[in-house]
Scaffold this motif. Structure first.
Motif, short mmCIF file in Angstrom:
data_model
loop_
_atom_site.label_atom_id
_atom_site.label_comp_id
_atom_site.label_asym_id
_atom_site.label_seq_id
_atom_site.Cartn_x
_atom_site.Cartn_y
_atom_site.Cartn_z
N LYS A 162 0.03 -28.25 24.78
CA LYS A 162 -1.07 -29.15 25.13
C LYS A 162 -2.29 -28.89 24.26
CE LYS A 162 -1.94 -29.62 29.56
NZ LYS A 162 -2.08 -29.29 30.99
N ASP A 217 -1.73 -20.33 42.70
CA ASP A 217 -1.78 -20.68 41.28
C ASP A 217 -1.14 -19.55 40.48
OD1 ASP A 217 -3.23 -23.07 41.72
OD2 ASP A 217 -5.06 -21.89 41.96
N ASP A 244 3.53 -29.19 30.59
CA ASP A 244 2.76 -28.19 31.32
C ASP A 244 2.48 -26.97 30.46
OD1 ASP A 244 2.54 -29.65 33.65
OD2 ASP A 244 4.42 -28.90 34.47
N ASP A 245 3.19 -26.83 29.35
CA ASP A 245 2.98 -25.69 28.47
C ASP A 245 1.56 -25.76 27.89
OD1 ASP A 245 2.86 -24.15 25.98
OD2 ASP A 245 5.03 -23.91 26.19
N PRO A 246 0.70 -24.80 28.24
CA PRO A 246 -0.71 -24.88 27.81
C PRO A 246 -0.89 -24.81 26.30
CG PRO A 246 -0.23 -22.72 28.76
CD PRO A 246 0.96 -23.57 29.02
N LYS A 249 1.82 -38.88 35.00
CA LYS A 249 0.55 -38.15 34.99
C LYS A 249 -0.35 -38.77 33.93
CE LYS A 249 2.55 -33.67 36.34
NZ LYS A 249 2.72 -32.24 35.95
N SER A 305 7.69 -31.22 30.49
CA SER A 305 6.67 -31.87 31.31
C SER A 305 5.27 -31.79 30.72
CB SER A 305 6.66 -31.24 32.70
OG SER A 305 6.31 -29.86 32.60
#
Length: 365
Positions: free
Chosen positions: A224, A73, A219-221, A251, A217
């Motif tokens: 989000k 991770d 995935d950028d925290p 997803k 995507s």
């Protein structure tokens, strides 16, 4: 092959409320004249920093970074923060080496997707630092406006009306000013701190417009986080957004809002075809010709009320009909004519009152 575009997306592109949000995936498709990708993945970009550290005889630091990148991770922002600390005066050199590429070496055909993205809306938002959107637009020889994360005036104005000229909003900064790039964990936290003007504008656009995520995507925290906040406050009242993805990579983003996936088989061909199809919907948005209605021929008067008058069976309304006629005859004229409003619970006879008025005064109109 043609894509089955949702009607909501077609409406958004025609209403000029579809905003492209461009991520690193689009830049990854840019190639040089030898057909090599000019940008690297996150992992390989950070490994370049390991090489610089080794060249500067900082082998312990280089080994530490390499070990972190080998973990299952990977916390890329945390690693970027460490690299920033270890590189010190070489930090800006590293950023330039990673993101500041030469336009002269670019395969122009690889810019076609970006050119189509720019056609969607005058406002394009990106988290990228590179110049690829600029390259795609500059070939058109037109003015281009570029915002950094501090260009609050233009950002606020974009909430009032769409920019009149092509505008690129570099949400995380641009390589031309490496000191202002959002790359480390600390710089992300500073940019997305509470009450940040730029982020408040971004959230307003997310709430009121439809985004089409290209090469991004989610995935950028930090992005989000903003969408989660909006979802928690506004629930199902959010705008619908769209994301172009490789087929089979859906997803569950329902916790972020209503996101519709547009799947493509092949990046180079199908992705471009999808964007062209979307822009064709925009170009087909012809304004309806409004014709001034002709004055009706009195001898051929049309009366088409789908209810019969109850005449004497509808009692106690004579004064009301006269009041309505007085209001419609003497009130201030609106764009659709004069207006009278009947209020009250169902069953009180509002519809029948309108019917009786229409029948009684039909010769007046």
């Amino acid at each position: 092959m043609p894509h089955n575009l949702p009607q909501s997306l077609i409406d958004a592109i025609k209403n000029n409320t579809l905003i492209p949000f461009v991520g690193a995936g689009v830049s990854m498709g840019i190639r040089d004249n030898q057909d090599n990708r000019i940008f690297k993945s996150w992992t390989n970009s950070l490994l370049d920093a390991v090489e610089i550290l080794n060249n500067e005889q900082k082998t312990k630091e280089a080994t530490a970074i390499k070990a972190l990148l080998d973990l299952p991770d990977v916390d890329y922002l945390e690693i970027a923060s460490k690299i920033h600390k270890y590189l010190n005066s070489h930090w800006n050199t590293y950023l330039k080496q990673t993101f500041n590429k030469s336009f002269e070496t670019i395969n122009q055909d690889s810019l076609q997707i970006l050119k189509e993205i720019l056609k969607i809306n005058n406002l394009v938002i990106t988290t990228n630092y590179d110049n690829v959107l600029n390259w795609a637009y500059n070939n058109e020889n037109k003015d281009l406006i570029e915002w950094d994360k501090k260009a609050l005036y233009g950002q606020v104005e974009s909430l009032k009306q769409n920019p009149s000229k092509q505008t690129i909003w570099y949400l995380h900064g641009k390589i031309s000013n490496p000191d202002d790039i959002v790359f480390t964990k600390e710089s992300y936290e500073e940019t997305y701190k509470e009450n940040s003007g730029a982020i408040e504008v971004l959230k307003s656009h997310l709430l009121t417009k439809s985004f089409i995520f290209c090469g991004f995507s989610l995935d950028d925290p930090y992005i989000k986080m903003q969408m989660e906040k909006l979802k928690s406050i506004f629930g199902t009242n959010l705008s619908k957004h769209y994301m172009i993805i490789q087929k089979g990579q859906k997803k569950d983003f329902s916790y972020l809002g209503d996101i519709h996936f547009l799947e493509v088989e092949n990046y180079d061909k199908d992705y471009l075809a999808l964007l062209k199809e979307i822009n064709q919907q925009k170009n087909s948005n012809h304004k309806l010709q409004i014709q001034t209605p002709k004055q009706p021929n009195i001898s051929k008067r049309i009366f088409n009320v789908p209810f019969e008058s109850k005449q004497d069976d509808f009692v106690g309304i004579e004064g009301k009909l006269e009041d309505i006629h007085e209001k419609l005859s003497n009130s201030k004229k609106l764009s659709i004519g004069q207006v009278a409003k009947f209020e009250g619970m169902g069953g009180l006879g509002k519809t029948q009152l309108a019917v009786e008025y229409a029948h009684k005064y039909k010769e007046t109109y």
